[in-house]
Design a protein around this motif. Sequence first.
Motif, mmCIF file in Angstrom:
data_model
loop_
_atom_site.group_PDB
_atom_site.id
_atom_site.type_symbol
_atom_site.label_atom_id
_atom_site.label_comp_id
_atom_site.label_asym_id
_atom_site.label_seq_id
_atom_site.Cartn_x
_atom_site.Cartn_y
_atom_site.Cartn_z
ATOM 1 N N TYR A 130 0.852 -1.181 0.000
ATOM 2 C CA TYR A 130 0.000 0.000 0.000
ATOM 3 C C TYR A 130 0.888 1.231 0.000
ATOM 4 N N ARG A 139 3.276 15.794 3.756
ATOM 5 C CA ARG A 139 4.112 15.780 4.947
ATOM 6 C C ARG A 139 5.545 16.225 4.651
ATOM 7 N N VAL A 141 7.697 15.457 1.998
ATOM 8 C CA VAL A 141 8.671 14.604 1.310
ATOM 9 C C VAL A 141 8.672 14.995 -0.171
ATOM 10 N N CYS A 167 12.137 2.016 1.953
ATOM 11 C CA CYS A 167 10.986 2.718 2.570
ATOM 12 C C CYS A 167 11.263 2.893 4.068
ATOM 13 N N PRO A 174 12.919 10.207 9.237
ATOM 14 C CA PRO A 174 12.379 11.121 8.219
ATOM 15 C C PRO A 174 13.036 12.509 8.284
ATOM 16 N N LYS A 177 15.028 13.963 5.487
ATOM 17 C CA LYS A 177 14.425 14.270 4.188
ATOM 18 C C LYS A 177 13.379 15.379 4.211
ATOM 19 N N THR A 261 5.284 10.781 12.362
ATOM 20 C CA THR A 261 5.682 9.456 12.850
ATOM 21 C C THR A 261 5.349 8.418 11.780
ATOM 22 N N PRO A 262 6.216 8.257 10.805
ATOM 23 C CA PRO A 262 5.929 7.282 9.747
ATOM 24 C C PRO A 262 5.832 5.876 10.333
ATOM 25 N N PRO A 263 4.883 5.079 9.843
ATOM 26 C CA PRO A 263 4.667 3.748 10.427
ATOM 27 C C PRO A 263 5.773 2.766 10.067
ATOM 28 N N ARG A 271 -1.715 -4.261 3.694
ATOM 29 C CA ARG A 271 -3.047 -4.260 4.330
ATOM 30 C C ARG A 271 -3.898 -5.424 3.861
HETATM 31 C C1 HEC Z 1 11.853 9.952 2.064
HETATM 32 C C2 HEC Z 1 11.009 9.484 3.113
HETATM 33 C C3 HEC Z 1 9.979 8.400 2.885
HETATM 34 C C4 HEC Z 1 10.062 7.327 2.016
HETATM 35 C C5 HEC Z 1 11.190 6.972 1.072
HETATM 36 C C6 HEC Z 1 8.853 6.571 2.194
HETATM 37 N N1 HEC Z 1 8.055 7.162 3.127
HETATM 38 FE FE1 HEC Z 1 6.205 6.528 3.723
HETATM 39 N N2 HEC Z 1 6.041 8.121 4.950
HETATM 40 C C7 HEC Z 1 6.972 9.125 5.107
HETATM 41 C C8 HEC Z 1 6.413 10.188 5.914
HETATM 42 C C9 HEC Z 1 7.113 11.485 6.316
HETATM 43 C C10 HEC Z 1 5.106 9.787 6.252
HETATM 44 C C11 HEC Z 1 4.077 10.589 7.070
HETATM 45 C C12 HEC Z 1 4.075 10.180 8.515
HETATM 46 C C13 HEC Z 1 3.120 11.006 9.332
HETATM 47 O O1 HEC Z 1 2.245 11.655 8.764
HETATM 48 O O2 HEC Z 1 3.269 10.996 10.569
HETATM 49 C C14 HEC Z 1 4.910 8.476 5.644
HETATM 50 C C15 HEC Z 1 3.741 7.734 5.771
HETATM 51 C C16 HEC Z 1 3.531 6.504 5.189
HETATM 52 C C17 HEC Z 1 2.361 5.681 5.419
HETATM 53 C C18 HEC Z 1 1.206 6.016 6.362
HETATM 54 C C19 HEC Z 1 0.262 6.955 5.732
HETATM 55 C C20 HEC Z 1 -0.638 6.236 4.814
HETATM 56 O O3 HEC Z 1 -0.507 6.417 3.598
HETATM 57 O O4 HEC Z 1 -1.446 5.445 5.292
HETATM 58 C C21 HEC Z 1 2.514 4.556 4.633
HETATM 59 C C22 HEC Z 1 1.561 3.383 4.505
HETATM 60 C C23 HEC Z 1 3.782 4.678 3.930
HETATM 61 N N3 HEC Z 1 4.364 5.871 4.302
HETATM 62 C C24 HEC Z 1 4.278 3.740 3.035
HETATM 63 C C25 HEC Z 1 5.485 3.876 2.369
HETATM 64 C C26 HEC Z 1 6.003 2.902 1.411
HETATM 65 C C27 HEC Z 1 5.309 1.635 0.997
HETATM 66 C C28 HEC Z 1 7.206 3.383 0.984
HETATM 67 C C29 HEC Z 1 8.170 2.761 -0.010
HETATM 68 C C30 HEC Z 1 7.633 2.390 -1.303
HETATM 69 C C31 HEC Z 1 7.438 4.644 1.664
HETATM 70 N N4 HEC Z 1 6.377 4.912 2.483
HETATM 71 C C32 HEC Z 1 8.565 5.420 1.478
HETATM 72 C C33 HEC Z 1 8.223 9.164 4.558
HETATM 73 C C34 HEC Z 1 8.708 8.282 3.586
#
Ligand code: HEC
Length: 271
Positions: A130, A139, A141, A167, A174, A177, A261-263, A271
Amino acid sequence: MGNFFPRWSNWVPLQIAVCLGFLVVGAVVGATYYFTPKYTRVGYEPTQPVPFSHKQHVGELGLDCRYCHSYIEQSSHANVPTNQTCYNCHGPDKAQVKKDSPKLEMVRNADKDGHPIQWTKVHKAPDYVYFNHSVHLARGVSCVSCHGQVNEMEVVKHAEPQSMGWCLDCHREPENKLRPLDQITNLNYKPEDLGREQFYKGLQDKGAKVEDLAQVILGDKKAESLPGDISGIVALAEKTYGPKVTQKEVGTQLKHNWRITPPEDCTACHR
Ligand code: HEC
Ligand code: HEC
Ligand code: HEC
Ligand code: HEC
Ligand code: HEC
């Protein structure tokens, strides 16, 4: 003694064994994926049906990514533009840009034939993952963190691995970035180009308290006296980070103030 244990309990060891088996297999597969080369896809650069250049349209003409990838801030999926977007400049009528170029023949004819251009996909997350674009952009990025320096590419290529480990690397830290929201499509952005006072004023205007800003700068350190206003914050930041704004400075403030707080739990992405 007779049958002290009920009959079904004979199955318990088997159930435990099966569960353990699943756990071990899961752990091995997970670990393999985490540690295997992150770079398998990097460099993938398919030939596109039309020699469209991001370097020319973004780097030289200065078009914003959202001019063409127009739904990216609203939608979980990014869109590639339709012919109509190209027609703003390369339409069939006379007065348009490079109207006779053979490189644009397929673009000019796309509507006539009813054949939208079939662009070859470069990036593709597996179906069991997902991923939501708009969440990441909202956020702070930038495209550049996940797609590289697209503004300099003649042909789009896979610049980042987009593997699970990749990821998670960002999800764990985070702050390396994050950037202000008005800079996400500025692929040449550098933190040192930000005005320090403006940056902190911006955070204050959005509701950040001066003592919180100071606490983030200080981290675990203690100060004899905390600054009481933005000019005090600027002085403290200068002392801590040096004369120029740094990524650590911007990233830690945004992470704290936006409560980023990225999960990292499996169910967030599977999911
Ligand atoms: C360069 C940084 C970065 C990368 C690379 C990244 N993320 Fe994230 N991600 C974040 C941030 C910042 C958030 C926001 C967290 C918050 O809102 O507290 C987030 C949130 C999420 C969430 C929760 C929000 C939602 O959409 O439900 C998911 C799922 C997610 N990322 C999946 C991924 C996946 C899958 C990848 C790789 C393909 C990825 N991320 C790569 C920074 C990143
Ligand atoms: C003038 C329109 C236009 C603009 C502006 C534009 N793009 Fe694109 N983009 C396209 C088209 C058309 C494609 C599909 C063909 C290709 O891959 O080159 C594409 C493809 C892409 C892809 C690859 C999609 C895939 O299949 O995985 C990425 C990544 C991308 N663009 C990022 C960006 C970024 C980042 C910006 C801003 C810096 C940007 N684009 C600006 C038109 C545009
Ligand atoms: C805002 C105007 C604008 C839009 C929108 C636009 N282009 Fe362009 N395009 C230009 C300009 C300007 C040039 C450069 C002309 C020159 O070199 O003098 C160009 C050049 C090109 C060339 C190279 C032509 C040649 O002979 O060198 C191609 C191919 C091209 N565009 C494809 C596209 C495609 C496909 C789209 C839609 C995804 C698109 N353009 C959208 C303005 C635009
Ligand atoms: C956090 C990482 C991340 C950020 C930030 C990000 N992308 Fe992506 N992008 C991805 C991933 C992962 C995919 C593959 C998604 C999929 O297959 O569902 C992708 C796919 C795409 C595609 C292909 C869509 C398609 O269906 O063909 C385009 C175009 C694109 N991104 C453009 C952009 C632009 C423009 C930006 C900045 C405004 C951006 N991306 C920011 C990770 C990111
Ligand atoms: C931040 C998002 C994210 C989180 C959190 C995450 N994964 Fe993944 N996972 C991915 C992505 C992206 C891929 C696809 C990697 C690729 O295409 O190279 C993947 C792939 C996998 C695969 C490989 C599937 C196959 O093809 O065999 C397994 C197994 C897996 N994840 C298990 C887990 C487990 C277990 C957890 C929890 C510890 C977890 N994942 C947490 C993003 C995530």
